[in-house]
Design a protein around this motif. Structure first.
Motif, short mmCIF file in Angstrom:
data_model
loop_
_atom_site.label_atom_id
_atom_site.label_comp_id
_atom_site.label_asym_id
_atom_site.label_seq_id
_atom_site.Cartn_x
_atom_site.Cartn_y
_atom_site.Cartn_z
N ASP A 102 14.63 52.63 58.81
CA ASP A 102 13.33 52.25 58.28
C ASP A 102 13.30 52.46 56.76
OD1 ASP A 102 10.66 51.75 57.75
OD2 ASP A 102 9.95 53.58 58.72
N GLY A 103 13.64 51.42 56.01
CA GLY A 103 13.69 51.52 54.55
C GLY A 103 12.38 51.98 53.94
N ALA A 104 11.27 51.64 54.55
CA ALA A 104 9.97 52.05 54.03
C ALA A 104 9.79 53.56 54.06
CB ALA A 104 8.85 51.37 54.81
N SER A 105 10.56 54.26 54.90
CA SER A 105 10.46 55.72 54.96
C SER A 105 11.26 56.40 53.85
CB SER A 105 10.94 56.24 56.33
OG SER A 105 12.35 56.26 56.42
N TRP A 106 12.24 55.73 53.29
CA TRP A 106 13.13 56.36 52.31
C TRP A 106 12.39 56.97 51.12
CZ3 TRP A 106 18.87 55.28 51.71
CH2 TRP A 106 19.45 54.99 52.94
N PRO A 107 11.41 56.30 50.52
CA PRO A 107 10.70 56.94 49.39
C PRO A 107 9.96 58.22 49.78
CG PRO A 107 10.37 54.56 49.33
CD PRO A 107 11.02 54.89 50.67
N THR A 108 9.71 58.41 51.07
CA THR A 108 9.03 59.62 51.55
C THR A 108 9.97 60.83 51.52
OG1 THR A 108 7.66 58.28 52.99
CG2 THR A 108 7.77 60.62 53.49
N TRP A 109 11.24 60.63 51.89
CA TRP A 109 12.15 61.75 52.02
C TRP A 109 13.31 61.77 51.02
CZ3 TRP A 109 16.87 59.75 53.16
CH2 TRP A 109 16.93 58.57 53.91
N SER A 110 13.37 60.78 50.14
CA SER A 110 14.45 60.72 49.15
C SER A 110 13.87 60.60 47.74
CB SER A 110 15.36 59.52 49.44
OG SER A 110 14.75 58.33 48.97
N PRO A 111 14.71 60.66 46.72
CA PRO A 111 14.22 60.47 45.35
C PRO A 111 13.85 59.03 45.00
CG PRO A 111 16.33 61.67 45.37
CD PRO A 111 16.10 61.13 46.74
N LEU A 112 14.06 58.10 45.92
CA LEU A 112 13.76 56.69 45.66
C LEU A 112 12.26 56.47 45.52
CD1 LEU A 112 16.31 55.21 48.17
CD2 LEU A 112 16.44 55.06 45.68
N GLY A 113 11.88 55.55 44.62
CA GLY A 113 10.47 55.33 44.33
C GLY A 113 9.76 54.36 45.26
N SER A 114 10.38 53.22 45.57
CA SER A 114 9.74 52.24 46.43
C SER A 114 10.79 51.40 47.15
CB SER A 114 8.80 51.33 45.63
OG SER A 114 9.54 50.53 44.73
N PHE A 115 10.35 50.72 48.20
CA PHE A 115 11.22 49.92 49.05
C PHE A 115 10.64 48.53 49.24
CE2 PHE A 115 11.33 48.18 53.37
CZ PHE A 115 12.67 47.87 53.47
N GLU A 116 11.55 47.57 49.34
CA GLU A 116 11.16 46.20 49.68
C GLU A 116 12.30 45.59 50.49
OE1 GLU A 116 10.66 41.91 47.39
OE2 GLU A 116 10.52 43.77 46.24
N LEU A 117 11.96 44.91 51.57
CA LEU A 117 12.96 44.18 52.33
C LEU A 117 13.11 42.83 51.65
CD1 LEU A 117 14.87 43.99 54.74
CD2 LEU A 117 12.94 43.12 56.09
N ALA A 163 20.90 42.70 56.60
CA ALA A 163 19.65 42.72 55.82
C ALA A 163 19.92 43.26 54.41
CB ALA A 163 18.61 43.61 56.50
N VAL A 164 19.16 42.76 53.44
CA VAL A 164 19.26 43.24 52.07
C VAL A 164 17.97 44.00 51.76
CG1 VAL A 164 19.48 42.62 49.63
CG2 VAL A 164 20.78 41.37 51.37
N ARG A 165 18.16 45.26 51.34
CA ARG A 165 17.03 46.13 51.01
C ARG A 165 17.06 46.43 49.52
NH1 ARG A 165 16.82 50.71 55.59
NH2 ARG A 165 18.19 51.79 54.17
N ARG A 166 15.87 46.48 48.94
CA ARG A 166 15.73 46.73 47.50
C ARG A 166 14.95 48.03 47.31
NH1 ARG A 166 13.66 42.05 43.64
NH2 ARG A 166 14.77 41.04 45.30
N PHE A 167 15.52 48.93 46.49
CA PHE A 167 14.87 50.19 46.17
C PHE A 167 14.66 50.25 44.66
CE2 PHE A 167 17.20 51.08 50.10
CZ PHE A 167 16.20 51.63 50.87
N HIS A 168 13.49 50.72 44.26
CA HIS A 168 13.15 50.81 42.85
C HIS A 168 12.83 52.27 42.52
CE1 HIS A 168 11.72 49.39 38.97
NE2 HIS A 168 10.69 50.22 39.12
N THR A 169 13.47 52.78 41.47
CA THR A 169 13.22 54.14 41.00
C THR A 169 13.24 54.12 39.48
OG1 THR A 169 14.34 55.03 42.94
CG2 THR A 169 13.97 56.55 41.11
N GLY A 170 12.13 54.43 38.86
CA GLY A 170 12.08 54.38 37.40
C GLY A 170 12.41 52.99 36.92
N ARG A 171 13.40 52.89 36.05
CA ARG A 171 13.83 51.58 35.53
C ARG A 171 14.92 50.93 36.34
NH1 ARG A 171 14.71 53.01 29.25
NH2 ARG A 171 12.88 54.31 29.02
#
Length: 147
Positions: A25-40, A53-61
């Protein structure tokens, strides 16, 4: 430019199935990791966050794009970095081993630096990041079991 390897572990009282569900569940990753946001970015052929599947994570820049490359239910979750960091050939395997007291999470990755001489610096930075991910995953999975 030699291959760099990272190997970190964490343990949780949660069963492997609960840990695996969080990894899927990529949407859970920002909850338990340093990652900022998730998008499928694009679902896998079987829909959602399935194989391919390709998942996109955004953290800072930084925005990283990752493809799910291997799924073994309740045992392994693997992904490959497509873009976002100055490294190439990055692959991570998160292996789950369930025992009588919970689950061991082993997060291993390998890559090559795009910039000669920078492999060690990237390895040290990513090792800290991945340890935070493994520890956060372990803690979050255990906390979800507590009412």
């Amino acid at each position: 430019m030699g291959e760099q390897r990272i190997d970190v572990t964490a343990t949780t009282t949660a069963p492997a199935a609960a840990v695996y569900a969080l990894l899927r569940d990529g949407a859970s990753w920002p909850t338990w990791s340093p990652l900022g946001s998730f998008e499928l970015e694009s679902p896998g052929p079987e829909g959602g966050e399935s194989l391919g599947a390709v998942r996109r994570f955004h953290t800072g820049r930084t925005t990283s794009r990752e493809r799910i490359v291997e799924l073994v239910p309740d045992r392994r979750f693997s992904y490959a970095l497509l873009s976002g960091l100055a490294i190439k050939g990055y692959r991570a395997d998160v292996d789950l081993t369930e025992g009588p007291d919970g689950t061991t999470i082993r997060w291993r990755s390998s890559f090559r630096a795009k910039v000669p001489g920078m492999g060690g610096a990237y390895r040290r930075s990513l090792a800290k990041f991945l340890q935070r991910c493994a520890d956060g995953l372990a803690q979050h999975a255990a906390a979800r079991l507590t009412p």
